[in-house]
Motif scaffolding. Sequence first.
Motif, PDB file in Angstrom:
ATOM      1  N   TYR A 131      -0.451  97.011   5.482  1.00 26.84           N
ATOM      2  CA  TYR A 131      -0.239  96.946   6.859  1.00 26.84           C
ATOM      3  C   TYR A 131       0.861  95.948   7.471  1.00 26.84           C
ATOM      4  O   TYR A 131       1.554  96.462   8.447  1.00 26.84           O
ATOM      5  CB  TYR A 131      -1.542  96.065   7.676  1.00 26.84           C
ATOM      6  CG  TYR A 131      -1.663  95.728   9.074  1.00 26.84           C
ATOM      7  CD1 TYR A 131      -1.852  96.760   9.881  1.00 26.84           C
ATOM      8  CD2 TYR A 131      -1.535  94.592   9.633  1.00 26.84           C
ATOM      9  CE1 TYR A 131      -1.735  96.523  11.256  1.00 26.84           C
ATOM     10  CE2 TYR A 131      -1.447  93.931  10.801  1.00 26.84           C
ATOM     11  CZ  TYR A 131      -1.782  95.460  11.716  1.00 26.84           C
ATOM     12  OH  TYR A 131      -1.452  94.998  12.925  1.00 26.84           O
ATOM     13  N   GLN A 132       0.907  94.946   6.671  1.00 29.19           N
ATOM     14  CA  GLN A 132       2.375  93.966   7.226  1.00 29.19           C
ATOM     15  C   GLN A 132       3.515  94.942   6.887  1.00 29.19           C
ATOM     16  O   GLN A 132       4.542  94.800   7.481  1.00 29.19           O
ATOM     17  CB  GLN A 132       2.234  92.674   6.272  1.00 29.19           C
ATOM     18  CG  GLN A 132       1.076  91.706   6.991  1.00 29.19           C
ATOM     19  CD  GLN A 132       1.162  90.412   6.366  1.00 29.19           C
ATOM     20  OE1 GLN A 132       2.139  89.862   5.721  1.00 29.19           O
ATOM     21  NE2 GLN A 132      -0.096  89.896   6.276  1.00 29.19           N
ATOM     22  N   LEU A 133       3.531  95.482   5.683  1.00 30.58           N
ATOM     23  CA  LEU A 133       4.561  96.298   5.306  1.00 30.58           C
ATOM     24  C   LEU A 133       5.119  97.316   6.260  1.00 30.58           C
ATOM     25  O   LEU A 133       6.063  97.731   6.735  1.00 30.58           O
ATOM     26  CB  LEU A 133       4.648  96.829   3.902  1.00 30.58           C
ATOM     27  CG  LEU A 133       5.538  97.412   3.146  1.00 30.58           C
ATOM     28  CD1 LEU A 133       6.736  96.519   2.967  1.00 30.58           C
ATOM     29  CD2 LEU A 133       5.179  98.096   1.679  1.00 30.58           C
ATOM     30  N   LEU A 134       4.122  98.026   7.013  1.00 34.35           N
ATOM     31  CA  LEU A 134       4.036  99.070   7.754  1.00 34.35           C
ATOM     32  C   LEU A 134       4.663  98.311   9.384  1.00 34.35           C
ATOM     33  O   LEU A 134       5.588  98.914   9.882  1.00 34.35           O
ATOM     34  CB  LEU A 134       2.833  99.698   8.258  1.00 34.35           C
ATOM     35  CG  LEU A 134       2.397 100.546   7.106  1.00 34.35           C
ATOM     36  CD1 LEU A 134       1.025 101.414   7.525  1.00 34.35           C
ATOM     37  CD2 LEU A 134       3.529 102.064   6.998  1.00 34.35           C
ATOM     38  N   ARG A 163       4.240  90.311  -7.160  1.00 35.75           N
ATOM     39  CA  ARG A 163       3.174  91.235  -6.988  1.00 35.75           C
ATOM     40  C   ARG A 163       3.375  92.048  -6.118  1.00 35.75           C
ATOM     41  O   ARG A 163       2.993  93.479  -6.346  1.00 35.75           O
ATOM     42  CB  ARG A 163       1.874  90.326  -6.539  1.00 35.75           C
ATOM     43  CG  ARG A 163       1.356  89.421  -7.605  1.00 35.75           C
ATOM     44  CD  ARG A 163      -0.106  88.898  -6.975  1.00 35.75           C
ATOM     45  NE  ARG A 163      -0.938  89.602  -6.773  1.00 35.75           N
ATOM     46  CZ  ARG A 163      -1.993  89.616  -6.017  1.00 35.75           C
ATOM     47  NH1 ARG A 163      -2.350  88.664  -5.452  1.00 35.75           N
ATOM     48  NH2 ARG A 163      -2.901  90.520  -5.976  1.00 35.75           N
ATOM     49  N   LEU A 164       4.123  91.970  -5.087  1.00 34.47           N
ATOM     50  CA  LEU A 164       4.640  93.151  -4.317  1.00 34.47           C
ATOM     51  C   LEU A 164       5.517  94.064  -4.741  1.00 34.47           C
ATOM     52  O   LEU A 164       5.456  95.406  -4.523  1.00 34.47           O
ATOM     53  CB  LEU A 164       5.187  92.704  -2.862  1.00 34.47           C
ATOM     54  CG  LEU A 164       4.239  91.871  -2.225  1.00 34.47           C
ATOM     55  CD1 LEU A 164       5.082  90.957  -0.816  1.00 34.47           C
ATOM     56  CD2 LEU A 164       3.099  92.503  -1.751  1.00 34.47           C
ATOM     57  N   GLY A 165       6.521  93.645  -5.523  1.00 26.89           N
ATOM     58  CA  GLY A 165       7.471  94.725  -6.124  1.00 26.89           C
ATOM     59  C   GLY A 165       7.124  95.115  -7.410  1.00 26.89           C
ATOM     60  O   GLY A 165       7.825  95.967  -8.112  1.00 26.89           O
ATOM     61  N   GLU A 176       4.350 103.745  -4.481  1.00 27.17           N
ATOM     62  CA  GLU A 176       5.197 103.940  -3.326  1.00 27.17           C
ATOM     63  C   GLU A 176       5.182 102.888  -2.434  1.00 27.17           C
ATOM     64  O   GLU A 176       6.373 102.754  -1.788  1.00 27.17           O
ATOM     65  CB  GLU A 176       4.264 105.102  -2.515  1.00 27.17           C
ATOM     66  CG  GLU A 176       4.411 106.359  -3.129  1.00 27.17           C
ATOM     67  CD  GLU A 176       3.419 107.479  -2.329  1.00 27.17           C
ATOM     68  OE1 GLU A 176       2.941 107.122  -1.312  1.00 27.17           O
ATOM     69  OE2 GLU A 176       3.396 108.586  -2.770  1.00 27.17           O
ATOM     70  N   GLY A 177       4.132 102.172  -2.442  1.00 24.63           N
ATOM     71  CA  GLY A 177       4.330 100.842  -1.467  1.00 24.63           C
ATOM     72  C   GLY A 177       5.406  99.940  -1.863  1.00 24.63           C
ATOM     73  O   GLY A 177       6.194  99.108  -1.350  1.00 24.63           O
ATOM     74  N   LYS A 182      10.915  97.226  -1.736  1.00 29.46           N
ATOM     75  CA  LYS A 182      11.977  96.849  -2.465  1.00 29.46           C
ATOM     76  C   LYS A 182      13.058  97.463  -1.418  1.00 29.46           C
ATOM     77  O   LYS A 182      14.060  96.813  -1.179  1.00 29.46           O
ATOM     78  CB  LYS A 182      12.190  97.605  -3.736  1.00 29.46           C
ATOM     79  CG  LYS A 182      11.254  96.693  -4.827  1.00 29.46           C
ATOM     80  CD  LYS A 182      11.592  97.517  -6.196  1.00 29.46           C
ATOM     81  CE  LYS A 182      10.746  96.838  -7.077  1.00 29.46           C
ATOM     82  NZ  LYS A 182      10.590  97.498  -8.392  1.00 29.46           N
ATOM     83  N   LYS A 183      12.826  98.534  -0.907  1.00 28.14           N
ATOM     84  CA  LYS A 183      13.866  99.297   0.080  1.00 28.14           C
ATOM     85  C   LYS A 183      13.924  98.439   1.421  1.00 28.14           C
ATOM     86  O   LYS A 183      15.100  98.004   1.789  1.00 28.14           O
ATOM     87  CB  LYS A 183      13.257 100.674   0.639  1.00 28.14           C
ATOM     88  CG  LYS A 183      14.249 101.349   1.511  1.00 28.14           C
ATOM     89  CD  LYS A 183      13.527 102.743   1.854  1.00 28.14           C
ATOM     90  CE  LYS A 183      13.986 103.057   3.051  1.00 28.14           C
ATOM     91  NZ  LYS A 183      13.289 104.139   3.727  1.00 28.14           N
TER      92      LYS A 183
END
Length: 190
Positions: A131-134, A163-165, A176-177, A182-183
């Motif tokens: 959600y935060q990424l979106l 943990r996120l990457g 995909e997330g 990273k992008k």
Amino acid sequence: MEDNKTPQGEENEAQLPVEGDGHEMQPEKKLSRTTLTFYIIGLFLVAIALILVSYISQVRSNKQLQNLNTQLSDQQKVAQGATQKMEDLQKQLTAQSEELSAVRKALGIEGTEIDTAKAVQAQQQALDAVYQLLRAEDALRAGDRTAAKAQIDKLTGAYGADRLGATDDKALLSAEGAAIYKKLTQELAE
């Protein structure tokens, strides 16, 4: 005629039984017959009393037996009800276990050694991260780099960049997330 007359004492002697006459035991026979009759009647009365006592005790025994049979049948009904309830609970447990297995499979945690609460918490964290990424991606598309940078910094601070990457077992996001994270971090770092 005096010879024919007997004195009064002589008449009494004639009436009394004389030994060897056969009538000497008659009053004793009457007495023993009466005693014997009372004895026989007494025995019959005792026998009737015993029969009555036996009948009454048999009736009581039958009533007690009926009560015990009733109690036994009631207990059997209760036991059957308990058995039926146990079978129903077993079916419910089986159904819930199957549902839990399906949920674990959907969450990607099929082993029973994994704590379900921890798995649910991990899924909630993953959903929050997505959600935060979106939100960061939407802010970047809208041209608000500051809001996007704040969102990515908040996300990185809450869950950590490793943990996120990551794409291994410690990864919070899917492949995909992780690629999107990273992008975005590369675009905001420029």
